[in-house]
Scaffold this motif. Structure first.
Motif, PDB file in Angstrom:
ATOM      1  N   GLU B  53       0.835  -1.208   0.000  1.00  0.00           N
ATOM      2  CA  GLU B  53       0.000   0.000   0.000  1.00  0.00           C
ATOM      3  C   GLU B  53       0.870   1.260   0.000  1.00  0.00           C
ATOM      4  O   GLU B  53       0.502   2.278  -0.589  1.00  0.00           O
ATOM      5  N   VAL B  56       1.592   1.849  -3.542  1.00  0.00           N
ATOM      6  CA  VAL B  56       0.411   2.413  -4.205  1.00  0.00           C
ATOM      7  C   VAL B  56       0.349   3.917  -3.951  1.00  0.00           C
ATOM      8  O   VAL B  56       0.099   4.715  -4.854  1.00  0.00           O
ATOM      9  N   GLN B  57       0.652   4.299  -2.721  1.00  0.00           N
ATOM     10  CA  GLN B  57       0.597   5.720  -2.379  1.00  0.00           C
ATOM     11  C   GLN B  57       1.724   6.506  -3.062  1.00  0.00           C
ATOM     12  O   GLN B  57       1.531   7.662  -3.450  1.00  0.00           O
ATOM     13  N   LEU B  60       0.434   7.181  -6.426  1.00  0.00           N
ATOM     14  CA  LEU B  60      -0.558   8.264  -6.418  1.00  0.00           C
ATOM     15  C   LEU B  60       0.127   9.621  -6.279  1.00  0.00           C
ATOM     16  O   LEU B  60      -0.239  10.588  -6.959  1.00  0.00           O
ATOM     17  N   LEU B  61       1.147   9.676  -5.422  1.00  0.00           N
ATOM     18  CA  LEU B  61       1.877  10.944  -5.276  1.00  0.00           C
ATOM     19  C   LEU B  61       2.594  11.308  -6.573  1.00  0.00           C
ATOM     20  O   LEU B  61       2.665  12.483  -6.944  1.00  0.00           O
ATOM     21  N   ALA B  62       3.119  10.296  -7.270  1.00  0.00           N
ATOM     22  CA  ALA B  62       3.812  10.564  -8.535  1.00  0.00           C
ATOM     23  C   ALA B  62       2.829  11.060  -9.593  1.00  0.00           C
ATOM     24  O   ALA B  62       3.124  11.995 -10.344  1.00  0.00           O
ATOM     25  N   ALA B  82       2.293   3.584 -17.197  1.00  0.00           N
ATOM     26  CA  ALA B  82       3.736   3.849 -17.280  1.00  0.00           C
ATOM     27  C   ALA B  82       4.246   4.416 -15.960  1.00  0.00           C
ATOM     28  O   ALA B  82       5.314   4.029 -15.474  1.00  0.00           O
ATOM     29  N   ILE B  83       3.478   5.321 -15.354  1.00  0.00           N
ATOM     30  CA  ILE B  83       3.893   5.888 -14.064  1.00  0.00           C
ATOM     31  C   ILE B  83       3.916   4.788 -13.002  1.00  0.00           C
ATOM     32  O   ILE B  83       4.864   4.684 -12.219  1.00  0.00           O
ATOM     33  N   ARG B  85       4.317   1.565 -13.464  1.00  0.00           N
ATOM     34  CA  ARG B  85       5.448   0.661 -13.720  1.00  0.00           C
ATOM     35  C   ARG B  85       6.749   1.260 -13.200  1.00  0.00           C
ATOM     36  O   ARG B  85       7.530   0.599 -12.527  1.00  0.00           O
ATOM     37  N   TYR B  86       6.948   2.541 -13.532  1.00  0.00           N
ATOM     38  CA  TYR B  86       8.215   3.183 -13.150  1.00  0.00           C
ATOM     39  C   TYR B  86       8.357   3.232 -11.634  1.00  0.00           C
ATOM     40  O   TYR B  86       9.392   2.871 -11.083  1.00  0.00           O
ATOM     41  N   LYS B  87       7.299   3.682 -10.959  1.00  0.00           N
ATOM     42  CA  LYS B  87       7.394   3.854  -9.504  1.00  0.00           C
ATOM     43  C   LYS B  87       7.494   2.496  -8.797  1.00  0.00           C
ATOM     44  O   LYS B  87       8.146   2.374  -7.766  1.00  0.00           O
ATOM     45  N   ASP B  90      10.988   1.289  -9.230  1.00  0.00           N
ATOM     46  CA  ASP B  90      11.817   2.108  -8.345  1.00  0.00           C
ATOM     47  C   ASP B  90      11.729   1.599  -6.911  1.00  0.00           C
ATOM     48  O   ASP B  90      12.736   1.444  -6.223  1.00  0.00           O
TER      49      ASP B  90
END
Lengths: 213, 190
Positions: B53, B56-57, B60-62, B82-83, B85-87, B90
């Motif tokens: 979670e 997930v957050q 959401l921030l990204a 895409a966001i 996947r990247y986050k 990371d």
């Protein structure tokens, strides 16, 4: 903390102020970097004699125009690379025409040059100037372009950096070509490409760090 | 364009014009989709449900921080995926790097120059960085990041909602990271 609470607090923030679009920022960066590159070029190298006459030769003109085409296409691709989920599209295919044309010119020059003269034209007399000049002239543009692209969100930062580097090196090679007197594709298809790839590799390393988000 | 892309595109467009409820609806509908991506991609590395979670957050921030990179008219889902996947990638890397101890204080390790000799130095550097951001944000970083208090606890003390604390904490961390990076750049210049 609950995800609902995070969403509620994000949604309660004011809308983002209208900002200059990424594309305009990137072009501004490109322009600022190019100004520095041109100043460096004027200071250290300067244009060759009778530049206008030289550029009337199609093979010499191609030396200036091919990198310029690369710069335009790579800029478009770099902008897509920093937009999540954007496809490379037609530009991603068209860009391969540039190395294709460079290779075709190389083959053409190879077949039309007398066998005994090929090696001398291939090696030229200015590799030690050409390679560092293209890399160094590309750096101000690379830096300014990557700085502008930091506002984006590349899924692959190194790739976005490499594309920014290709754009910068294309411009740098185009500027450098007005100094360079090696007009055979045997020389420039090989060594300009090498210089451009070196600059793009460097930019990929920079992008891998600077374009993370 | 799919039904979902049309609906999310509409919500996000309204959100960009300052429509808070539309933005909340958009993020609320995204969250389960993001959660599936995170769980599928992170697998065992996610650790417990709370760990997943957190990611997930992060996503959401990204999305919030990079919402200007969505172009009105483009389909929302490829952008969103895409966001995510990247986050997620990371977060997976960060977890592997720091092993099995997802304590918030580890975030600070990234802020500090790696070669700094051990704790006394690190603490001094952190203190110096904290002096350069505003007092409230610095207090939140100390309480959440260093003392390990929960966002709820800190929020209750400061009269802020838990969400606001979490957002302020993330902002402050980003700011600290910028300051630390600027310092490192300066040092390399010297």
């Amino acid at each position: 903390m609950k995800t609902e609470d995070l969403i509620a607090s994000l949604a309660s923030e004011p809308a983002p102020p209208p900002a200059a679009p990424l594309g305009r920022r990137a072009l501004a960066g490109l322009g600022a970097g190019l100004a520095v590159t041109l100043a460096l070029f004027a200071l250290l190298l300067g244009p060759r004699e009778a530049l206008g006459t030289a550029l009337a030769q199609p093979l010499t003109l191609a030396k200036t125009l091919l990198p310029l085409a690369l710069a335009a296409l790579a800029t478009a691709l770099a902008l897509r690379a920093v937009r999540p989920g954007a496809r490379m599209g037609a530009a991603g295919r068209i860009v391969w025409l540039v190395p294709g044309a460079a290779l075709a010119l190389f083959v053409l020059a190879f077949t039309t040059t007398a066998p005994g003269a090929r090696l001398a034209l291939f090696l030229g007399h200015s590799i030690p100037i050409c390679l560092p000049a293209i890399v160094i002239l590309s750096l101000p543009i690379t830096a300014a372009l990557i700085a502008a692209l930091r506002r984006g969100a590349p899924e692959h930062p190194a790739r976005a950096g490499a594309l920014a580097g290709l754009a910068a090196a294309g411009l740098a090679a185009s500027v450098y070509s007005t100094f360079c007197t090696e007009d055979s594709p045997l020389f420039y298809s090989t060594w300009y490409s090498t210089g451009i790839l070196l600059a793009a590799g460097l930019a990929a390393l920079i992008g891998a760090r600077a374009l993370r988000w | 364009m799919s039904e979902r892309d049309r609906r999310w595109g509409d919500l996000l467009r309204r959100a960009m014009r300052g429509d808070g409820p539309a933005y909340a609806a958009f993020l609320t509908e995204c969250a389960p989709v993001i959660r599936r991506i995170v769980l599928a991609r992170l697998g065992d590395a996610a650790g417990d449900a709370a760990g997943a979670e957190d990611v997930v957050q992060e996503v959401l921030l990204a999305i919030h921080a990079k919402r200007h990179t969505w172009r009105q008219g483009d389909p929302v889902t490829p952008w969103l995926y895409a966001i995510a996947r990247y986050k997620t990638a990371d977060a997976g890397r960060a977890r592997r790097r720091r092993g099995e101890a997802p304590v918030p204080v580890d975030d600070l390790a990234e802020v500090l120059p790696e070669e700094a000799p051990r704790d006394a130095m690190a603490a001094r550097d952190l203190g110096r960085l904290l002096d350069r951001i505003d007092d409230r944000a610095a207090g939140i970083v100390r309480a959440v990041g260093v003392e390990g208090r929960s966002a709820g606890e800190v929020g209750a003390r400061l009269g802020m909602s838990e969400g606001a604390v979490r957002v302020a904490y993330h902002r402050a961390m980003a700011r600290l990271k910028e300051l630390a990076e600027a310092d490192v750049t300066e040092e390399t210049k010297r």
